[in-house]
Design a protein around this motif. Structure first.
Motif, mmCIF file in Angstrom:
data_model
loop_
_atom_site.group_PDB
_atom_site.id
_atom_site.type_symbol
_atom_site.label_atom_id
_atom_site.label_comp_id
_atom_site.label_asym_id
_atom_site.label_seq_id
_atom_site.Cartn_x
_atom_site.Cartn_y
_atom_site.Cartn_z
ATOM 1 N N PRO A 118 15.150 3.051 -4.376
ATOM 2 C CA PRO A 118 13.782 1.618 -4.264
ATOM 3 C C PRO A 118 12.660 2.728 -3.895
ATOM 4 O O PRO A 118 12.753 3.374 -2.917
ATOM 5 N N LEU A 119 11.265 1.903 -4.486
ATOM 6 C CA LEU A 119 10.158 2.487 -3.800
ATOM 7 C C LEU A 119 9.788 1.858 -2.210
ATOM 8 O O LEU A 119 10.443 0.590 -2.253
ATOM 9 N N VAL A 120 9.166 2.292 -1.939
ATOM 10 C CA VAL A 120 9.799 2.177 -0.286
ATOM 11 C C VAL A 120 8.248 1.754 -0.162
ATOM 12 O O VAL A 120 7.086 2.580 -0.305
ATOM 13 N N LEU A 121 7.768 0.779 0.647
ATOM 14 C CA LEU A 121 6.814 0.082 0.663
ATOM 15 C C LEU A 121 6.162 -0.234 2.602
ATOM 16 O O LEU A 121 7.033 -0.922 3.025
ATOM 17 N N LYS A 122 5.545 1.079 2.217
ATOM 18 C CA LYS A 122 4.997 1.113 4.662
ATOM 19 C C LYS A 122 4.674 0.662 4.700
ATOM 20 O O LYS A 122 3.013 0.359 4.482
ATOM 21 N N VAL A 123 4.792 -0.541 5.516
ATOM 22 C CA VAL A 123 3.669 -1.678 5.826
ATOM 23 C C VAL A 123 3.264 -1.128 7.432
ATOM 24 O O VAL A 123 3.574 -0.893 8.281
ATOM 25 N N GLU A 124 1.586 -0.951 7.054
ATOM 26 C CA GLU A 124 1.018 -0.449 8.109
ATOM 27 C C GLU A 124 -0.899 -1.123 7.981
ATOM 28 O O GLU A 124 -1.689 -0.999 8.493
ATOM 29 N N ILE A 125 -0.162 -2.212 8.390
ATOM 30 C CA ILE A 125 -1.369 -3.232 7.770
ATOM 31 C C ILE A 125 -1.482 -3.324 9.464
ATOM 32 O O ILE A 125 -1.261 -3.950 10.463
ATOM 33 N N THR A 126 -3.055 -3.136 10.473
ATOM 34 C CA THR A 126 -3.078 -3.527 11.488
ATOM 35 C C THR A 126 -4.237 -4.264 11.830
ATOM 36 O O THR A 126 -4.948 -5.198 11.566
ATOM 37 N N GLY A 128 -1.870 -7.540 12.396
ATOM 38 C CA GLY A 128 -1.523 -7.601 11.452
ATOM 39 C C GLY A 128 -0.103 -7.027 11.562
ATOM 40 O O GLY A 128 0.753 -6.624 12.218
ATOM 41 N N ALA A 129 0.752 -7.115 10.279
ATOM 42 C CA ALA A 129 2.664 -7.121 10.634
ATOM 43 C C ALA A 129 2.431 -5.129 11.294
ATOM 44 O O ALA A 129 3.550 -4.854 11.218
ATOM 45 N N GLY A 130 1.686 -4.457 10.653
ATOM 46 C CA GLY A 130 1.758 -2.919 11.622
ATOM 47 C C GLY A 130 1.950 -2.773 12.603
ATOM 48 O O GLY A 130 1.856 -1.160 13.155
ATOM 49 N N GLU A 131 1.753 -3.905 13.399
ATOM 50 C CA GLU A 131 0.809 -3.503 14.707
ATOM 51 C C GLU A 131 2.845 -3.457 15.716
ATOM 52 O O GLU A 131 3.088 -3.714 15.415
ATOM 53 N N LEU A 136 6.763 6.690 -2.224
ATOM 54 C CA LEU A 136 6.406 5.979 -0.174
ATOM 55 C C LEU A 136 5.268 5.532 -0.999
ATOM 56 O O LEU A 136 4.266 6.560 -1.399
ATOM 57 N N VAL A 137 4.447 4.561 -0.910
ATOM 58 C CA VAL A 137 3.170 3.329 -0.835
ATOM 59 C C VAL A 137 2.673 3.043 0.592
ATOM 60 O O VAL A 137 3.492 2.452 1.114
ATOM 61 N N ARG A 138 2.134 3.784 1.246
ATOM 62 C CA ARG A 138 1.545 3.010 2.288
ATOM 63 C C ARG A 138 0.349 2.156 2.200
ATOM 64 O O ARG A 138 0.032 1.802 1.320
ATOM 65 N N VAL A 139 1.156 0.898 2.797
ATOM 66 C CA VAL A 139 0.689 -0.546 2.531
ATOM 67 C C VAL A 139 -0.197 -0.940 3.713
ATOM 68 O O VAL A 139 0.104 -1.300 5.193
ATOM 69 N N ARG A 140 -2.070 -0.993 4.085
ATOM 70 C CA ARG A 140 -2.652 -0.670 5.004
ATOM 71 C C ARG A 140 -3.893 -1.804 4.770
ATOM 72 O O ARG A 140 -4.430 -2.222 5.686
#
Length: 356
Positions: free
Chosen positions: A78-86, A103-106, A38-42
Motif C-alpha cells: 500500500p501507499l505509505v503515508l508518513k505523518v510528519e506534521i509538527t 501536530g500528529a508528527g510531534e 511513500l509520501v510524507r504528510v507535512r
C-alpha cells in the motif's frame, strides 16, 4: 529513494513520491521492510492532495507515524503515508483547563516536556512513551494510572476517501484499554479510512497529581515527598522507565508488547489460589488487571530468544531486537509466550503492536 513528482489536477503543490523506501529506521523495533511507495504528510493539505490525485487517490493506503507500535513482517505494497506534521501551541485558556493543540508528527515525549516547560501540567505520567502524538489516541496510550483519553479534548482527522477534515470530540473516539475507533475498520471504525493530523489536549486546571500507582507510592516513601509537583513526577517516571525499559534508539523494541489482561474478581481469586504472588490491580468496576510481565517472567521467558528476537532481561513484558531480528522471529517468540502463559494461567495475552 526519491521518485517522480506527481502533481494533482487542481494545480496544488506537487507530491514527492519516494519509492522502495527502507523502513528499518521508521519503526522502533528496527525490523527490515520496504515501502514500495511513500509520501510524507507535512501538512493536512497533503492528505487532500493524495486523495485528489487520479492515481494515488485510488491506491490502498497505510498510515505510519513513529512506528513505535508496529511489527513489520513483510514489505508494504500500500501507499505509505508518513505523518510528519509538527507544531505545538496553546490554543485556548479556559477557567477549568488549558487546551493545547499538537501536530500528529510531534514526538510524544517532546510534547509532554513542552507542556511542563510552558506551565501546563497534566501529562507527566505519560513521559517517555515512544511514538508520535498522532499515535497516542489510536492506541489510547497509558502509564502509571493515566490514559491519554483522560486528556483528549478532540482529534482532527482527514478522510482518506473524500479528503474532508473533521474534528472528533473525545466521546466519539470510543476509547478503551489500548483501544479506540482508530484501530478498527468495522462498525464505524476509522482504521485505514482517515489520517490524524492534530490532537487537542485538555489539561485540567487546577492541576491534580495522579499518584495511585505502586511505584509512585514507593518513590514518595523513599524520598519523604508526599506532595510532589508535576516536574518531580515527570522526573520519577523517567527514572523508573529508564531503569526497566530499553531505549529504542539503543535496543530495538516496541515498548510493552502485551496488554495487561483484565479478568473478573472470581478469575483472579482462582489464579491467586494457585499463584499467590501474582501482581494484580483492582479496577473501579470490580474487575482486576493482571500484570502480564509478571506472568511471562513466572513462565521463565526472561532472556529467551528466537533468532534475533528476545525477551528483555530487565522486563519480561518487552520483546527486543538483538540486532538482526526479522518480524517473523518476533511473531514466533510472541506466540510461544502466549501459549506458555495460557498453559499455566488460562489467560490468553493480547499483543499491543500491530503486526503487518
Amino acid at each position: 529513494m526519491p521518485g517522480p513528482n506527481l502533481a494533482p489536477p487542481n494545480g496544488a503543490s506537487a507530491l514527492q513520491i519516494e519509492v522502495d523506501v527502507n523502513l528499518k529506521a521508521y519503526n522502533t523495533f528496527g525490523l527490515p521492510a520496504v515501502a514500495r511507495r511513500l509520501v510524507r504528510v507535512r501538512e493536512a493539505a497533503d492528505v487532500r492532495r493524495v486523495v485528489d490525485h487520479p492515481e494515488l487517490g485510488r491506491a490502498p493506503k497505510f498510515v505510519l507515524g513513529g512506528g513505535s507500535n508496529l511489527v513489520l513482517t513483510k514489505d508494504l505494497d500500500p501507499l505509505v503515508l508518513k505523518v510528519e506534521i509538527t507544531g505545538i501551541r496553546l490554543l485556548e485558556t479556559r477557567e477549568d483547563a488549558w487546551i493545547v493543540e499538537v501536530g500528529a508528527g510531534e514526538r510524544w515525549h517532546d510534547v509532554v516536556a513542552w507542556t511542563l516547560d510552558n506551565g501546563y501540567p497534566g501529562l507527566e505520567n505519560l513521559a517517555l512513551i515512544p511514538g508520535t502524538a498522532g499515535a497516542a489516541p489510536v492506541q489510547n496510550i497509558g502509564a502509571y494510572g493515566l490514559e491519554i483519553k483522560d486528556r483528549i479534548e478532540s482529534v482532527a482527522v482527514m478522510d482518506l476517501v473524500t479528503g474532508r477534515p473533521a474534528l472528533l470530540p473525545a466521546e466519539v473516539c470510543r476509547f478503551g484499554y489500548r483501544d479506540s475507533v482508530f484501530k478498527h475498520s468495522d462498525f464505524g471504525g476509522l482504521a485505514d479510512k482517515s489520517v490524524i493530523t492534530h490532537v487537542r489536549l485538555r489539561l485540567p486546571r487546577p492541576w491534580v497529581p495522579v499518584l495511585g500507582y505502586l511505584e509512585l507510592e514507593r518513590r514518595m516513601l523513599e524520598t519523604g515527598n508526599t506532595h510532589p509537583d508535576a516536574r518531580t513526577i515527570f522526573d520519577w517516571i523517567c527514572a523508573i522507565r529508564r531503569a526497566k525499559l530499553p531505549d529504542p534508539a539503543v535496543i530495538g523494541n516496541a515498548g510493552s508488547f502485551f496488554k495487561n489482561p483484565v479478568v473478573t474478581a472470581e478469575q483472579c481469586r482462582d489464579i491467586i489460589s494457585r499463584d499467590p504472588g501474582i501482581v494484580h490491580y483492582p479496577m473501579p468496576d470490580g474487575s482486576v488487571k493482571l500484570a502480564a510481565g509478571w506472568m511471562i517472567d513466572a513462565c521463565g521467558w526472561k532472556g529467551k530468544t528466537v533468532g534475533g528476537a528476545a525477551v528483555y532481561e530487565k522486563q519480561a513484558l518487552v520483546l527486543v531486537n538483538k540486532g538482526d531480528a526479522r518480524g517473523a522471529e518476533v511473531v514466533t517468540l510472541a506466540r510461544a509466550i502466549q501459549e506458555s502463559v495460557y498453559g499455566r494461567f488460562g489467560i490468553r495475552l493480547e499483543p499491543e503492536p500491530v503486526v503487518l
